[in-house]
Design an enzyme around this catalytic site. Structure first.
Site, PDB file in Angstrom:
ATOM      1  N   CYS A  85       0.844  -1.196   0.000  1.00 45.00           N
ATOM      2  CA  CYS A  85       0.000   0.000   0.000  1.00 45.00           C
ATOM      3  C   CYS A  85       0.886   1.255   0.000  1.00 45.00           C
ATOM      4  O   CYS A  85       1.613   1.480  -0.951  1.00 45.00           O
ATOM      5  CB  CYS A  85      -0.977  -0.034   1.168  1.00 45.00           C
ATOM      6  SG  CYS A  85      -2.351   1.152   0.994  1.00 45.00           S
ATOM      7  N   HIS A 112      -3.774  -4.862  -0.320  1.00 44.08           N
ATOM      8  CA  HIS A 112      -3.259  -5.466   0.907  1.00 44.08           C
ATOM      9  C   HIS A 112      -3.271  -6.992   0.783  1.00 44.08           C
ATOM     10  O   HIS A 112      -4.320  -7.609   0.932  1.00 44.08           O
ATOM     11  CB  HIS A 112      -4.120  -5.043   2.104  1.00 44.08           C
ATOM     12  CG  HIS A 112      -3.946  -3.618   2.499  1.00 44.08           C
ATOM     13  ND1 HIS A 112      -2.998  -3.218   3.402  1.00 44.08           N
ATOM     14  CD2 HIS A 112      -4.592  -2.498   2.102  1.00 44.08           C
ATOM     15  CE1 HIS A 112      -3.065  -1.904   3.561  1.00 44.08           C
ATOM     16  NE2 HIS A 112      -4.015  -1.443   2.768  1.00 44.08           N
ATOM     17  N   GLU A 125      -2.218  -9.089   2.890  1.00 42.42           N
ATOM     18  CA  GLU A 125      -2.543  -9.681   4.191  1.00 42.42           C
ATOM     19  C   GLU A 125      -4.042  -9.708   4.446  1.00 42.42           C
ATOM     20  O   GLU A 125      -4.518 -10.399   5.360  1.00 42.42           O
ATOM     21  CB  GLU A 125      -1.822  -8.919   5.312  1.00 42.42           C
ATOM     22  CG  GLU A 125      -2.399  -7.576   5.695  1.00 42.42           C
ATOM     23  CD  GLU A 125      -2.012  -6.425   4.781  1.00 42.42           C
ATOM     24  OE1 GLU A 125      -2.292  -5.280   5.145  1.00 42.42           O
ATOM     25  OE2 GLU A 125      -1.425  -6.677   3.701  1.00 42.42           O
TER      26      GLU A 125
END
Length: 216
Positions: free
Chosen positions: A88, A196, A198
């Site tokens: 990001c 993202h 994750e």
């Protein structure tokens, strides 16, 4: 093998660490994942991850406030050729400049400016929040065997700005949000994702696994 996730007061550190730990456990030779504010630990690490959430200038100032961190990271990535993953705003910081509210210098690892996205359709809101597929621009080991294209898996985005790269060769993948949005960039031993990983479930874990196996 060690993976250093840089702690400079910005980023989903807990989520990022858990995702990288989970991806590492699935490997034949698991790598040690650590969250650290220690420039020496980052310099010695085999891989470096730079997360980032919020405004470009705030993230840059936060990183500069950790004495010696940018120098250690730059030496490790640009001289020692350690694999680097920016997430990001961590990816946006790789640019020449950020133009969010004020103009702020980036690392200039990838030439180009971070600029506001401007969807063609008025009903598409800013920030861009949600799930998008990715369109491959250039093949790269970190994107190998990932389900890309309009029928591929989705990645999770939350942002108002993206990296407008000067060199098309530095763009690995784009998303479509009322127009092209830079989703993945890569140059030398550094890659970055606007989304993202994750938070991108199986797709994100597969991408992280590819990064952990990547030997540029």
């Amino acid at each position: 093998m060690t993976v250093a996730i840089v702690d400079y007061g910005s980023g989903n550190l807990h989520s990022a660490a858990k995702a990288f730990e989970r991806a590492s456990r699935s490997m034949e030779d698991p790598q040690t994942v650590m969250v650290t504010r220690d420039p020496d630990a980052v310099y010695r690490a085999d891989r470096i991850v730079l997360p980032g959430v919020g405004a470009f200038a705030d993230c840059r100032h936060g990183l500069d406030a950790v004495d010696g961190m940018l120098e250690a990271m730059t030496e490790a990535v640009r001289v020692k050729a350690r694999p680097f993953f920016g997430i990001c705003v961590g990816m946006q910081l790789m640019a020449t400049r950020g133009k969010e509210h004020v103009t702020t210098d980036g690392f200039n690892w990838i030439e180009g400016d971070v600029e506001k996205i401007s969807p063609r359709e008025e009903n598409l809101k800013i920030p861009h929040m949600g799930w998008n597929t990715l369109d491959l621009v250039r093949e790269h080991p970190v994107l190998e065997r990932l389900p890309l294209g309009p029928k591929g898996r989705h990645a999770y985005f939350v942002h108002s700005y993206h990296l407008n790269a000067s060199n098309e060769a530095d763009v690995l993948a784009r998303a479509d949000y009322g127009g092209p949005v830079t989703a993945v960039v890569g140059k030398d031993t550094a890659i970055g994702t606007q989304f993202h990983p994750e938070k991108s479930q199986r797709f994100g874990l597969a991408l992280i696994s590819n990064f952990l196996k990547w030997t540029p």
